[in-house]
Design a protein around this motif. Structure first.
Motif, PDB file in Angstrom:
ATOM      1  N   GLN A 526      -5.034   1.509  14.415  1.00 18.64           N
ATOM      2  CA  GLN A 526      -5.004   0.949  13.270  1.00 18.64           C
ATOM      3  C   GLN A 526      -4.343   1.521  12.094  1.00 18.64           C
ATOM      4  N   LYS A 527      -3.561   0.790  11.258  1.00 16.64           N
ATOM      5  CA  LYS A 527      -2.781   1.348  10.395  1.00 16.64           C
ATOM      6  C   LYS A 527      -3.535   1.795   9.281  1.00 16.64           C
ATOM      7  N   VAL A 528      -3.296   3.291   9.296  1.00 13.40           N
ATOM      8  CA  VAL A 528      -3.983   4.079   8.093  1.00 13.40           C
ATOM      9  C   VAL A 528      -3.254   4.542   6.769  1.00 13.40           C
ATOM     10  N   TYR A 529      -3.669   4.113   5.686  1.00 17.52           N
ATOM     11  CA  TYR A 529      -2.718   4.563   4.536  1.00 17.52           C
ATOM     12  C   TYR A 529      -3.373   5.551   3.583  1.00 17.52           C
ATOM     13  N   VAL A 530      -2.783   6.132   2.551  1.00 20.25           N
ATOM     14  CA  VAL A 530      -3.203   6.939   1.626  1.00 20.25           C
ATOM     15  C   VAL A 530      -4.630   6.534   0.987  1.00 20.25           C
ATOM     16  N   GLN A 531      -4.744   5.214   0.758  1.00 21.28           N
ATOM     17  CA  GLN A 531      -5.942   4.587  -0.008  1.00 21.28           C
ATOM     18  C   GLN A 531      -7.216   4.785   0.922  1.00 21.28           C
ATOM     19  N   HIS A 532      -6.778   4.735   2.271  1.00 20.88           N
ATOM     20  CA  HIS A 532      -7.945   4.953   3.374  1.00 20.88           C
ATOM     21  C   HIS A 532      -8.643   6.350   3.412  1.00 20.88           C
ATOM     22  N   ARG A 533      -7.396   7.434   3.237  1.00 21.96           N
ATOM     23  CA  ARG A 533      -8.045   8.735   2.875  1.00 21.96           C
ATOM     24  C   ARG A 533      -8.717   8.916   1.717  1.00 21.96           C
ATOM     25  N   MET A 534      -8.316   8.290   0.648  1.00 22.11           N
ATOM     26  CA  MET A 534      -8.973   8.489  -0.471  1.00 22.11           C
ATOM     27  C   MET A 534     -10.635   7.948  -0.463  1.00 22.11           C
ATOM     28  N   LEU A 535     -10.765   6.850   0.112  1.00 25.79           N
ATOM     29  CA  LEU A 535     -12.259   6.410   0.367  1.00 25.79           C
ATOM     30  C   LEU A 535     -13.065   7.186   1.231  1.00 25.79           C
ATOM     31  N   GLU A 536     -12.276   7.666   2.105  1.00 29.85           N
ATOM     32  CA  GLU A 536     -13.184   8.842   3.033  1.00 29.85           C
ATOM     33  C   GLU A 536     -13.599   9.922   2.222  1.00 29.85           C
ATOM     34  N   HIS A 537     -12.980  10.333   1.196  1.00 29.61           N
ATOM     35  CA  HIS A 537     -13.269  11.682   0.362  1.00 29.61           C
ATOM     36  C   HIS A 537     -13.775  11.033  -1.105  1.00 29.61           C
ATOM     37  N   SER A 538     -14.256   9.853  -1.282  1.00 31.64           N
ATOM     38  CA  SER A 538     -14.704   9.194  -2.434  1.00 31.64           C
ATOM     39  C   SER A 538     -15.670   9.931  -3.133  1.00 31.64           C
ATOM     40  N   LYS A 539     -16.424  10.635  -2.710  1.00 31.47           N
ATOM     41  CA  LYS A 539     -17.531  11.437  -3.317  1.00 31.47           C
ATOM     42  C   LYS A 539     -16.895  12.613  -4.034  1.00 31.47           C
ATOM     43  N   GLU A 540     -16.132  13.279  -3.363  1.00 29.85           N
ATOM     44  CA  GLU A 540     -15.505  14.467  -3.971  1.00 29.85           C
ATOM     45  C   GLU A 540     -14.435  14.140  -4.869  1.00 29.85           C
ATOM     46  N   LEU A 541     -13.783  13.007  -4.594  1.00 30.44           N
ATOM     47  CA  LEU A 541     -12.661  12.553  -5.523  1.00 30.44           C
ATOM     48  C   LEU A 541     -13.296  12.324  -6.742  1.00 30.44           C
ATOM     49  N   PHE A 542     -14.400  11.618  -6.847  1.00 30.39           N
ATOM     50  CA  PHE A 542     -15.022  11.122  -8.153  1.00 30.39           C
ATOM     51  C   PHE A 542     -15.467  12.400  -9.042  1.00 30.39           C
ATOM     52  N   GLU A 543     -15.903  13.504  -7.947  1.00 32.62           N
ATOM     53  CA  GLU A 543     -16.438  14.724  -8.632  1.00 32.62           C
ATOM     54  C   GLU A 543     -15.181  15.518  -9.411  1.00 32.62           C
TER      55      GLU A 543
END
Length: 601
Positions: A526-543
């Motif tokens: 399955q094609k994985v793009y940067v936005q998928h990586r962002m969602l995987e780390h959504s909690k830390e990214l929001f922090e």
């Protein structure tokens, strides 16, 4: 009401004078006059009244210039306009639209707007909030406003100069009066911009009763801080290195270019771009001349005092790779071709758009014969080849007298022919170390590192979009910046397409880069793009966002940047436990604070 001699202390002559004066006074003038007389001795008042000017008040000498700029051209023109106005005695305030308080609009009398159009008719990032305010119910009536708009655009886009057109129309709707008509400028904007400025100066000068003001022939330049080289006077820079970054077997071809700026005086900051004026492919030029049945050595005048052979002019001066609707219109008028005129008929806008896409000047010449024209007539319908802008991939502090670029070669097939990007394949196929390129620096104030080096930064740049972040890292390493940093990078394959992999790993090891997340879309089912990586780390990214992190996006606007933008809203909504609208407002506020910046194309 008429004064009568019988019930007033005035003579017949005075009554006649007052009866002529009173009907001409506004309510404000009447109130002022009665208050003035009531508070003064009659003798003093009479003496003072003789000094009241009888002419209409002149237009204020205060001028506000607002600019909406994505790449810096509008900002540069706004500053040049301010210099010319100040040289003619005007008091000028220059501001980015994002830094201007829209509620102050109703306080202005003279407003000049210099605005570029980004992408498919969109305002540049630093004009979005001002554009939204003008078109909202909160926009005030502006009956006392005099305005003029200089619109910048690219006629190869369907919605040419749309943002400037929007501002011009809306200011009129709100009651404003045009000081001077709007000018729409294509990519070669210097001459029309100068004509617009002269017109504005003349209008302002006449309104001041001082005759037409004049723009200085040469805007002041601080030679101690500014290079003599610019977009209109590019520097001939030697190429030092030209390296293909992609590994064997890659579907891509990305070139790392190192260029010498020694002796130029050119400087730049991380986030700025370098412009290159490319030459057209000589094989294409020869084919075009053959199709036209013209003599390649025939002389043509490209501009006053500049005479070249037709071949040289088509190689190094004119654009031949992109079709625009204005070009088709000029060609139809020049050739009288009825089929082309029919294509341009009202109601066929979608057909025109479909024809233009993926075709070049050779296609136009072949599809709409005959071209019974002279060489001079033919080049008269062409526009000057515009510079190609590339995000700078190096820090001047880390690499003095050098500038590095990351350029992906553009190659595709369309309408039965192989097509190549003009500048990208020039770099890929025909530029070697020791060769020279005509370059200039294009500042970009909308894509800058935080002033506080301790501010966390989040960088999202797949493919060649990683270029400015290499510049960021070099700069922060050189300065010893202590703020956290996080890079999201993506491409097709880890083995062949991980651009600057060794450098990112080094920065991770020495702490210049805090976190690195990568997405290689063709390495998984399955094609994985940067936005998928962002969602995987959504909690830390929001922090990180809550800690005040600045977010940077670089790359393709239509797909990647749009998807990343929506992903950021989704993360803020989810992790902040707020509504969609509140999440959008959160991101808009970040943009206003310059904590959300985009370098997209």
């Amino acid at each position: 009401m008429q004064l009568q001699v019988l019930n007033s202390p005035f003579t017949q002559e005075q009554v006649e004078l007052l009866n002529r004066l009173l009907p001409t006074l506004s309510e404000t003038q009447k109130v002022w006059l009665s208050g003035y007389l009531a508070g003064s001795q009659l003798g003093t008042a009479a003496a003072q009244l003789t000094q009241i000017p009888t002419e209409s008040p002149k237009i204020s000498k205060e001028v506000t210039i607002l600019y909406g700029s994505q790449t810096g051209n509008s900002k540069g023109l706004a500053k040049k306009s301010a210099q010319a106005l100040e040289a003619n005695g005007f008091q000028v305030t220059v501001s980015a639209m994002s830094d201007f308080k829209p509620n102050n609009l109703k306080k202005l009398q003279n407003l000049l707007i210099v605005a570029s159009t980004h992408g498919e008719g969109d305002p540049p990032d630093n004009a979005i909030s001002f554009h939204e305010f003008l078109y909202s119910k909160r926009a005030p009536k502006l009956e006392d406003l005099n305005f003029s708009v200089l619109a910048l655009g690219d006629s190869s886009y369907e919605f040419f100069c749309q943002t400037g057109k929007d501002f011009d129309a809306r200011l009129e709707e709100l009651g404003g009066t045009r000081l001077y008509p709007r000018f729409d400028c294509d990519v070669d904007f210097d001459e029309p911009a100068a004509e617009w400025l002269q017109g504005v100066l003349s209008s302002l000068g006449e309104a001041q009763g001082q005759g037409a003001a004049q723009a200085p022939s040469q805007p002041a330049v601080n030679q101690a801080t500014e290079s003599v080289y610019s977009r209109t006077n590019p520097f001939q820079a030697e190429v030092l290195e030209n390296i293909n970054l992609n590994g064997r077997g890659s579907n891509k071809e990305t070139h790392h270019l190192e260029i010498s700026l020694e002796g130029s005086g050119l400087t730049f900051e991380p986030g700025d771009a370098l412009g290159i004026y490319p030459d057209n492919d000589q094989e294409l030029v020869d084919l075009l001349i053959k199709e036209l049945n013209l003599n390649p050595d025939e002389k043509v005048t490209v501009k006053q005092g500049d005479v070249r052979t037709l071949r040289d002019a088509l190689v190094s001066y004119y654009e031949i790779s992109i079709l625009t609707k204005p070009l088709l219109q000029k060609a139809a008028e020049l050739t009288g071709n009825k089929e082309l005129q029919d294509l341009l008929a009202p109601g066929k806008e979608e057909e025109v758009k479909g024809y233009i896409y993926g075709r070049d000047l050779i296609d136009l010449v072949r599809d709409y014969r005959p071209w019974n024209v002279t060489a001079q007539e033919f080049v008269s319908i062409l526009r000057k080849i515009p510079g190609r802008l590339y995000s700078i991939a190096s820090s001047l502090a880390a690499n003095p007298d050098e500038v590095h670029l990351t350029i992906g070669a553009v190659r595709y097939e369309a309408h039965g022919r192989n097509r190549n990007g003009v500048c990208s394949t020039l770099v890929a196929d025909r530029i070697n170390p020791g060769d020279v390129l005509n370059v200039y620096v294009q500042p970009n104030e909308n894509f800058k590192l935080p002033q506080n080096s301790e501010t966390p930064i989040i960088m999202i740049g797949p493919g060649t979009g990683v270029a400015p972040f290499r510049s960021f890292m070099q700069e922060r390493e050189e300065a010893g910046a202590e703020g956290k940093s996080w890079l999201f990078f993506g491409d097709q394959h880890f083995v062949t397409d991980f651009l600057y992999q060794i450098e990112w790993q080094k920065w991770l090891q020495n702490g210049t880069l805090t976190k690195l997340d990568v997405a290689f879309s063709r390495d998984t089912d399955q094609k994985v793009y940067v936005q998928h990586r962002m969602l995987e780390h959504s909690k830390e990214l929001f922090e990180w966002l809550q800690e005040g992190a600045a977010v940077y996006i670089c790359g393709d606007e239509k797909h990647m940047a749009h998807d990343v933008h929506q992903t950021l809203i989704e993360i803020i909504e989810k992790e902040g436990s707020i509504s969609r609208g509140e999440a959008e407002a959160y991101l808009a506020n970040m943009q206003q604070q310059k904590r959300y910046q985009r370098d997209v194309y």
